[in-house]
Design a protein around this motif. Structure first.
Motif, PDB file in Angstrom:
ATOM      1  N   ARG A  81       0.830  -1.198   0.000  1.00  0.00           N
ATOM      2  CA  ARG A  81       0.000   0.000   0.000  1.00  0.00           C
ATOM      3  C   ARG A  81       0.868   1.253   0.000  1.00  0.00           C
ATOM      4  N   GLN A  82       2.029   1.176   0.599  1.00  0.00           N
ATOM      5  CA  GLN A  82       2.937   2.308   0.702  1.00  0.00           C
ATOM      6  C   GLN A  82       4.261   1.975   0.027  1.00  0.00           C
ATOM      7  N   GLN A  83       4.898   2.979  -0.535  1.00  0.00           N
ATOM      8  CA  GLN A  83       6.222   2.810  -1.127  1.00  0.00           C
ATOM      9  C   GLN A  83       7.227   2.582  -0.001  1.00  0.00           C
ATOM     10  N   ARG A  84       8.071   1.575  -0.162  1.00  0.00           N
ATOM     11  CA  ARG A  84       9.106   1.304   0.831  1.00  0.00           C
ATOM     12  C   ARG A  84      10.433   1.830   0.336  1.00  0.00           C
ATOM     13  N   SER A  85      11.177   2.439   1.225  1.00  0.00           N
ATOM     14  CA  SER A  85      12.500   2.960   0.894  1.00  0.00           C
ATOM     15  C   SER A  85      13.546   1.964   1.357  1.00  0.00           C
ATOM     16  N   GLN A  86      14.419   1.563   0.433  1.00  0.00           N
ATOM     17  CA  GLN A  86      15.492   0.623   0.769  1.00  0.00           C
ATOM     18  C   GLN A  86      16.576   1.375   1.535  1.00  0.00           C
ATOM     19  N   VAL A  87      16.913   0.896   2.703  1.00  0.00           N
ATOM     20  CA  VAL A  87      17.940   1.514   3.542  1.00  0.00           C
ATOM     21  C   VAL A  87      18.777   0.412   4.168  1.00  0.00           C
ATOM     22  N   LEU A  88      19.882   0.773   4.748  1.00  0.00           N
ATOM     23  CA  LEU A  88      20.678  -0.154   5.547  1.00  0.00           C
ATOM     24  C   LEU A  88      21.220   0.638   6.726  1.00  0.00           C
ATOM     25  N   MET A  89      20.472   0.594   7.824  1.00  0.00           N
ATOM     26  CA  MET A  89      20.799   1.363   9.017  1.00  0.00           C
ATOM     27  C   MET A  89      20.535   0.491  10.238  1.00  0.00           C
ATOM     28  N   THR A  90      20.920   0.990  11.385  1.00  0.00           N
ATOM     29  CA  THR A  90      20.595   0.284  12.620  1.00  0.00           C
ATOM     30  C   THR A  90      19.321   0.867  13.212  1.00  0.00           C
ATOM     31  N   ALA A  91      18.593   0.031  13.900  1.00  0.00           N
ATOM     32  CA  ALA A  91      17.385   0.443  14.615  1.00  0.00           C
ATOM     33  C   ALA A  91      17.310  -0.417  15.869  1.00  0.00           C
ATOM     34  N   GLN A  92      16.338  -0.140  16.726  1.00  0.00           N
ATOM     35  CA  GLN A  92      16.179  -0.915  17.954  1.00  0.00           C
ATOM     36  C   GLN A  92      14.730  -1.385  18.067  1.00  0.00           C
ATOM     37  N   LEU A  93      14.577  -2.560  18.662  1.00  0.00           N
ATOM     38  CA  LEU A  93      13.269  -3.098  18.993  1.00  0.00           C
ATOM     39  C   LEU A  93      13.190  -3.214  20.511  1.00  0.00           C
ATOM     40  N   GLU A  94      12.159  -2.617  21.104  1.00  0.00           N
ATOM     41  CA  GLU A  94      11.927  -2.733  22.548  1.00  0.00           C
ATOM     42  C   GLU A  94      10.831  -3.747  22.761  1.00  0.00           C
ATOM     43  N   LEU A  95      11.137  -4.766  23.558  1.00  0.00           N
ATOM     44  CA  LEU A  95      10.197  -5.857  23.777  1.00  0.00           C
ATOM     45  C   LEU A  95      10.414  -6.406  25.171  1.00  0.00           C
ATOM     46  N   THR A 120      15.991  -4.225  24.939  1.00  0.00           N
ATOM     47  CA  THR A 120      16.203  -3.561  23.660  1.00  0.00           C
ATOM     48  C   THR A 120      17.159  -4.396  22.830  1.00  0.00           C
ATOM     49  N   ARG A 121      16.803  -4.607  21.568  1.00  0.00           N
ATOM     50  CA  ARG A 121      17.655  -5.360  20.638  1.00  0.00           C
ATOM     51  C   ARG A 121      18.016  -4.471  19.467  1.00  0.00           C
ATOM     52  N   ASP A 122      19.297  -4.490  19.097  1.00  0.00           N
ATOM     53  CA  ASP A 122      19.729  -3.792  17.898  1.00  0.00           C
ATOM     54  C   ASP A 122      19.467  -4.682  16.691  1.00  0.00           C
ATOM     55  N   VAL A 123      18.941  -4.087  15.636  1.00  0.00           N
ATOM     56  CA  VAL A 123      18.662  -4.812  14.399  1.00  0.00           C
ATOM     57  C   VAL A 123      19.119  -3.956  13.221  1.00  0.00           C
ATOM     58  N   LYS A 124      19.240  -4.592  12.054  1.00  0.00           N
ATOM     59  CA  LYS A 124      19.514  -3.869  10.819  1.00  0.00           C
ATOM     60  C   LYS A 124      18.178  -3.531  10.185  1.00  0.00           C
ATOM     61  N   LEU A 125      18.005  -2.278   9.840  1.00  0.00           N
ATOM     62  CA  LEU A 125      16.793  -1.828   9.166  1.00  0.00           C
ATOM     63  C   LEU A 125      17.031  -1.938   7.667  1.00  0.00           C
ATOM     64  N   ARG A 126      16.257  -2.784   6.979  1.00  0.00           N
ATOM     65  CA  ARG A 126      16.442  -3.026   5.545  1.00  0.00           C
ATOM     66  C   ARG A 126      15.547  -2.150   4.683  1.00  0.00           C
ATOM     67  N   ASN A 127      14.287  -1.957   5.088  1.00  0.00           N
ATOM     68  CA  ASN A 127      13.446  -1.005   4.380  1.00  0.00           C
ATOM     69  C   ASN A 127      12.421  -0.432   5.339  1.00  0.00           C
ATOM     70  N   LEU A 128      11.866   0.706   4.949  1.00  0.00           N
ATOM     71  CA  LEU A 128      11.016   1.467   5.850  1.00  0.00           C
ATOM     72  C   LEU A 128       9.921   2.136   5.048  1.00  0.00           C
ATOM     73  N   SER A 129       8.700   2.090   5.579  1.00  0.00           N
ATOM     74  CA  SER A 129       7.579   2.810   4.968  1.00  0.00           C
ATOM     75  C   SER A 129       6.746   3.400   6.089  1.00  0.00           C
ATOM     76  N   ALA A 130       5.706   4.121   5.733  1.00  0.00           N
ATOM     77  CA  ALA A 130       4.826   4.702   6.742  1.00  0.00           C
ATOM     78  C   ALA A 130       4.066   3.627   7.503  1.00  0.00           C
ATOM     79  N   GLU A 131       3.878   2.456   6.884  1.00  0.00           N
ATOM     80  CA  GLU A 131       3.090   1.377   7.484  1.00  0.00           C
ATOM     81  C   GLU A 131       3.912   0.342   8.239  1.00  0.00           C
ATOM     82  N   GLY A 132       5.216   0.215   7.904  1.00  0.00           N
ATOM     83  CA  GLY A 132       5.998  -0.826   8.552  1.00  0.00           C
ATOM     84  C   GLY A 132       7.454  -0.810   8.158  1.00  0.00           C
ATOM     85  N   ALA A 133       8.160  -1.876   8.541  1.00  0.00           N
ATOM     86  CA  ALA A 133       9.594  -1.952   8.298  1.00  0.00           C
ATOM     87  C   ALA A 133      10.008  -3.410   8.140  1.00  0.00           C
TER      88      ALA A 133
END
Length: 137
Positions: free
Chosen positions: A11-25, A29-42
């Motif tokens: 539904r949304q255009q995803r932008s291809q990236v390669l960055m670090t992000a974190q997941l809190e659960l 907190t876990r560090d992860v690689k962010l591969r793509n990102l959109s307004a709806e998800g990652a």
């Protein structure tokens, strides 16, 4: 989930990236690689990702978005955000594409006037000298 087709009815255009992000659960907190990102998800990549359906908080810079794990496949997972990100928040983390430079295939010019008289004599002597015999083994 089949990741072979990058457009997969999005539904949304995803932008291809390669960055670090974190997941809190669950307070961790876990560090992860962010591969793509959109307004709806990652799409994230990392070791020991949470199971499908896990509620979490996604963090990237100033973005703090609640969401859930939509799918997990090996060391990759899709995150669906609870609310859509505002485009201004999103674009702050997507790098602008670098301008494309067109290659110029061109032989450098030969200029006889760039040599000093001594260099010209050395070059002429070298060109007209006897050929060097190959080394014998």
């Amino acid at each position: 989930m089949d990741e072979s087709n990058p457009n997969q009815n999005r539904r949304q255009q995803r932008s291809q990236v390669l960055m670090t992000a974190q997941l809190e659960l669950s307070g961790t907190t876990r560090d992860v690689k962010l591969r793509n990102l959109s307004a709806e998800g990652a799409l994230v990549e990392g070791e020991g990702l949470p199971v499908e359906g896990s509620e979490l908080i996604f963090r990237k810079g100033a973005i703090k978005a609640p969401g859930r794990i939509a799918w997990v496949n090996n060391n990759r997972a899709g995150i669906a955000f609870a609310t859509s990100l505002h485009p201004d928040e999103l674009l702050r983390h997507v790098p602008r594409p670098k301008p494309r430079i067109e290659p110029r295939f061109q032989r450098p010019p030969i200029r006889n006037g760039d040599l000093t008289p001594a260099e010209r004599r050395a070059a002429e002597n070298w060109v007209w000298s006897d050929p060097i015999e190959p080394l014998k083994r």
